[in-house]
Design a protein around this motif. Structure first.
Motif, PDB file in Angstrom:
ATOM      1  N   LYS A 166       0.852  -1.184   0.000  1.00 24.74           N
ATOM      2  CA  LYS A 166       0.000   0.000   0.000  1.00 24.74           C
ATOM      3  C   LYS A 166       0.896   1.245   0.000  1.00 24.74           C
ATOM      4  CE  LYS A 166      -3.745  -2.321   2.481  1.00 24.74           C
ATOM      5  NZ  LYS A 166      -3.155  -3.669   2.451  1.00 24.74           N
ATOM      6  N   PRO A 167       0.426   2.365  -0.527  1.00 20.33           N
ATOM      7  CA  PRO A 167       1.257   3.568  -0.585  1.00 20.33           C
ATOM      8  C   PRO A 167       1.818   3.946   0.779  1.00 20.33           C
ATOM      9  CG  PRO A 167      -0.722   3.870  -1.906  1.00 20.33           C
ATOM     10  CD  PRO A 167      -0.899   2.576  -1.154  1.00 20.33           C
ATOM     11  N   GLY A 168       3.126   4.197   0.811  1.00 21.08           N
ATOM     12  CA  GLY A 168       3.774   4.638   2.030  1.00 21.08           C
ATOM     13  C   GLY A 168       4.035   3.564   3.055  1.00 21.08           C
ATOM     14  N   LYS A 169       3.744   2.311   2.738  1.00 18.35           N
ATOM     15  CA  LYS A 169       3.925   1.215   3.682  1.00 18.35           C
ATOM     16  C   LYS A 169       5.133   0.367   3.299  1.00 18.35           C
ATOM     17  CE  LYS A 169       0.309   2.361   6.031  1.00 18.35           C
ATOM     18  NZ  LYS A 169       0.429   2.913   7.409  1.00 18.35           N
ATOM     19  N   ARG A 170       5.732  -0.277   4.285  1.00 19.58           N
ATOM     20  CA  ARG A 170       6.948  -1.049   4.045  1.00 19.58           C
ATOM     21  C   ARG A 170       6.630  -2.505   3.704  1.00 19.58           C
ATOM     22  NH1 ARG A 170       6.723  -0.139   9.592  1.00 19.58           N
ATOM     23  NH2 ARG A 170       6.546  -2.014  10.880  1.00 19.58           N
ATOM     24  N   ILE A 171       7.674  -3.193   3.207  1.00 21.91           N
ATOM     25  CA  ILE A 171       7.605  -4.628   2.980  1.00 21.91           C
ATOM     26  C   ILE A 171       8.558  -5.298   3.957  1.00 21.91           C
ATOM     27  CG2 ILE A 171       9.327  -4.511   1.118  1.00 21.91           C
ATOM     28  CD1 ILE A 171       7.903  -6.919  -0.171  1.00 21.91           C
ATOM     29  N   GLN A 172       8.121  -6.388   4.571  1.00 23.09           N
ATOM     30  CA  GLN A 172       8.907  -7.090   5.575  1.00 23.09           C
ATOM     31  C   GLN A 172       8.988  -8.575   5.215  1.00 23.09           C
ATOM     32  OE1 GLN A 172       7.062  -4.328   9.190  1.00 23.09           O
ATOM     33  NE2 GLN A 172       6.940  -6.557   9.319  1.00 23.09           N
ATOM     34  N   PHE A 173      10.185  -9.137   5.378  1.00 27.55           N
ATOM     35  CA  PHE A 173      10.389 -10.562   5.179  1.00 27.55           C
ATOM     36  C   PHE A 173      10.652 -11.178   6.553  1.00 27.55           C
ATOM     37  CE2 PHE A 173      11.808  -8.273   1.398  1.00 27.55           C
ATOM     38  CZ  PHE A 173      10.997  -8.851   0.434  1.00 27.55           C
ATOM     39  N   ARG A 174       9.725 -11.957   7.039  1.00 25.83           N
ATOM     40  CA  ARG A 174       9.790 -12.486   8.397  1.00 25.83           C
ATOM     41  C   ARG A 174      10.768 -13.650   8.480  1.00 25.83           C
ATOM     42  NH1 ARG A 174       5.843 -12.015  12.019  1.00 25.83           N
ATOM     43  NH2 ARG A 174       6.018  -9.827  11.409  1.00 25.83           N
ATOM     44  N   VAL A 175      11.722 -13.545   9.396  1.00 28.11           N
ATOM     45  CA  VAL A 175      12.696 -14.595   9.662  1.00 28.11           C
ATOM     46  C   VAL A 175      12.660 -14.886  11.153  1.00 28.11           C
ATOM     47  CG1 VAL A 175      15.094 -15.318   9.483  1.00 28.11           C
ATOM     48  CG2 VAL A 175      14.161 -13.704   7.822  1.00 28.11           C
ATOM     49  N   ASP A 176      11.996 -15.992  11.523  1.00 27.87           N
ATOM     50  CA  ASP A 176      11.833 -16.310  12.937  1.00 27.87           C
ATOM     51  C   ASP A 176      11.181 -15.100  13.610  1.00 27.87           C
ATOM     52  OD1 ASP A 176      11.926 -17.925  15.149  1.00 27.87           O
ATOM     53  OD2 ASP A 176      13.989 -17.423  15.663  1.00 27.87           O
ATOM     54  N   ASP A 177      11.846 -14.464  14.576  1.00 25.34           N
ATOM     55  CA  ASP A 177      11.262 -13.301  15.232  1.00 25.34           C
ATOM     56  C   ASP A 177      11.886 -12.001  14.726  1.00 25.34           C
ATOM     57  OD1 ASP A 177      13.743 -13.764  16.290  1.00 25.34           O
ATOM     58  OD2 ASP A 177      13.174 -13.371  18.368  1.00 25.34           O
ATOM     59  N   LEU A 178      12.574 -12.061  13.594  1.00 22.08           N
ATOM     60  CA  LEU A 178      13.207 -10.884  13.006  1.00 22.08           C
ATOM     61  C   LEU A 178      12.489 -10.507  11.723  1.00 22.08           C
ATOM     62  CD1 LEU A 178      16.955 -11.932  13.357  1.00 22.08           C
ATOM     63  CD2 LEU A 178      15.715 -10.344  14.836  1.00 22.08           C
ATOM     64  N   ASP A 179      12.585  -9.241  11.350  1.00 20.30           N
ATOM     65  CA  ASP A 179      12.024  -8.772  10.093  1.00 20.30           C
ATOM     66  C   ASP A 179      13.112  -8.096   9.269  1.00 20.30           C
ATOM     67  OD1 ASP A 179       9.292  -9.494  10.219  1.00 20.30           O
ATOM     68  OD2 ASP A 179       8.932  -7.867  11.645  1.00 20.30           O
ATOM     69  N   ILE A 180      13.260  -8.536   8.020  1.00 23.82           N
ATOM     70  CA  ILE A 180      14.083  -7.812   7.058  1.00 23.82           C
ATOM     71  C   ILE A 180      13.119  -6.899   6.319  1.00 23.82           C
ATOM     72  CG2 ILE A 180      15.585  -8.001   5.058  1.00 23.82           C
ATOM     73  CD1 ILE A 180      16.315 -10.797   5.971  1.00 23.82           C
ATOM     74  N   ALA A 181      13.203  -5.621   6.566  1.00 23.18           N
ATOM     75  CA  ALA A 181      12.190  -4.694   6.064  1.00 23.18           C
ATOM     76  C   ALA A 181      12.827  -3.590   5.232  1.00 23.18           C
ATOM     77  CB  ALA A 181      11.419  -4.080   7.229  1.00 23.18           C
ATOM     78  N   ARG A 182      12.091  -3.135   4.236  1.00 23.58           N
ATOM     79  CA  ARG A 182      12.474  -1.927   3.517  1.00 23.58           C
ATOM     80  C   ARG A 182      11.408  -0.878   3.745  1.00 23.58           C
ATOM     81  NH1 ARG A 182      14.314  -0.534  -2.751  1.00 23.58           N
ATOM     82  NH2 ARG A 182      14.876   1.605  -2.247  1.00 23.58           N
ATOM     83  N   ASP A 183      11.840   0.252   4.266  1.00 19.97           N
ATOM     84  CA  ASP A 183      10.929   1.353   4.565  1.00 19.97           C
ATOM     85  C   ASP A 183      10.615   2.118   3.280  1.00 19.97           C
ATOM     86  OD1 ASP A 183       9.457   3.343   5.700  1.00 19.97           O
ATOM     87  OD2 ASP A 183      11.153   4.384   6.614  1.00 19.97           O
ATOM     88  N   LEU A 184       9.346   2.210   2.939  1.00 22.83           N
ATOM     89  CA  LEU A 184       8.913   2.933   1.743  1.00 22.83           C
ATOM     90  C   LEU A 184       8.005   4.102   2.107  1.00 22.83           C
ATOM     91  CD1 LEU A 184       8.063  -0.248  -0.358  1.00 22.83           C
ATOM     92  CD2 LEU A 184      10.141   1.126  -0.518  1.00 22.83           C
ATOM     93  N   SER A 185       8.183   4.614   3.329  1.00 22.79           N
ATOM     94  CA  SER A 185       7.270   5.636   3.838  1.00 22.79           C
ATOM     95  C   SER A 185       7.397   6.972   3.126  1.00 22.79           C
ATOM     96  CB  SER A 185       7.484   5.830   5.338  1.00 22.79           C
ATOM     97  OG  SER A 185       8.813   6.238   5.610  1.00 22.79           O
TER      98      SER A 185
END
Length: 223
Positions: A166-185
Motif C-alpha cells: 500500500k502507498p507509504g507502507k513497508r515490505i517485511q520478510f519475516r525470519v523467525d522473530d526478526l524482520d528484514i524490512a524496507r521502509d517505503l514511507s
C-alpha cells in the motif's frame, strides 16, 4: 528458456545486443544506458569466469516480429541491490543467515519497454519469464520496486504483480522473530512481490505493512 507469444519472443540477451538492451533498461529511469551496459558486460564476464548463469540471471529481452528489441528486464539475487545489503546488514541476522538470504529471494531491478511496443503485453511477458527463471534457479520469492510518480508505470505494476504494498507502507520478510524490512514511507516507491515456492505467503500487519512469511526454508538457521 524462450517464451513465445503470437508476436514477441522473450529470451536471454545475447552479447551483441547488450548496448541495445541497455537503452531499453534506461527507460526505467534508474540509471542511464552506459551504466546498464557496464552491468550487463560485467555479468557476461562473471559467466565466462564460471559463475552459474541461472543464479546470476542478467537481462531478458523481448524480440518483436521484425527482429528488433521491444523490451528488456534485469534481474538477479536480491543481495546484489544496495538496499538489500544495507537492510540485511542491520536486520540482526547471523552470518550464516546473511549468506543464505541471497539464495532465496530474487529481485527484478529494472524493466523497460520501447514506447512503440507498449500496451501489447510485452512487460507482462518479461515479468512472467523472470518469475519462471526464479523458480528454476531455486529462489522462493521474487520482489521488485516501482515508482509512484509515473502513472503509466504505477498502473502497469499494480496489474502485473500478484500483490503490491500500500502507498507509504513497508515490505517485511519475516525470519523467525526478526524482520528484514524496507521502509517505503517516503512514498516514492512501492514494492511488488510474487511467491515462487509453494507455501510462501503474504499477509498484512495492523498498520497495513506487507509481511512475507515462510520465505525461509525449513533448514534455514535461525540462531
Amino acid at each position: 528458456m524462450t517464451l513465445r507469444s503470437p508476436e514477441y519472443v522473450v529470451r536471454p540477451v545475447q552479447p551483441d545486443e547488450i548496448d541495445s538492451a541497455a537503452e531499453l533498461l534506461a527507460l526505467a529511469g534508474t540509471q542511464d544506458a552506459t551504466a546498464f551496459s557496464s552491468i550487463l558486460h560485467a555479468f557476461e564476464d562473471q559467466v565466462r569466469a564460471g559463475a552459474p548463469k541461472a543464479y546470476l540471471m542478467g537481462a531478458l529481452v523481448a524480440v518483436a516480429p521484425d527482429g528488433t528489441l521491444a523490451g528488456a528486464a534485469l534481474a538477479g539475487p536480491v543481495a546484489a541491490s544496495h538496499w538489500a545489503k544495507d537492510v540485511v546488514r542491520n536486520a540482526g541476522l547471523t552470518a550464516e543467515q546473511r549468506e543464505i538470504f541471497p539464495e532465496i529471494l530474487a529481485e527484478m531491478t529494472d524493466l523497460g519497454v520501447h514506447p512503440d511496443h507498449r500496451r501489447r503485453g510485452v512487460g507482462r511477458q518479461l515479468v512472467a519469464e523472470v518469475h519462471r527463471w526464479a523458480g528454476k534457479a531455486g529462489y522462493r520469492g521474487m520482489v521488485w520496486f516501482f515508482p509512484t510518480y509515473r502513472a503509466d508505470a504505477l498502473a502497469f505494476h499494480e496489474a502485473a504483480a500478484p500483490v503490491t504494498t500500500k502507498p507509504g507502507k513497508r515490505i517485511q520478510f519475516r525470519v523467525d522473530d526478526l524482520d528484514i524490512a524496507r521502509d517505503l514511507s517516503d512514498g516514492g516507491l512501492r514494492a511488488a512481490f510474487a511467491p515462487v515456492r509453494r507455501g510462501v505467503k503474504v499477509g498484512w500487519d495492523v498498520e497495513g505493512n506487507m509481511i512475507v512469511v515462510n520465505l525461509w526454508p525449513e533448514t534455514m538457521p535461525t540462531t
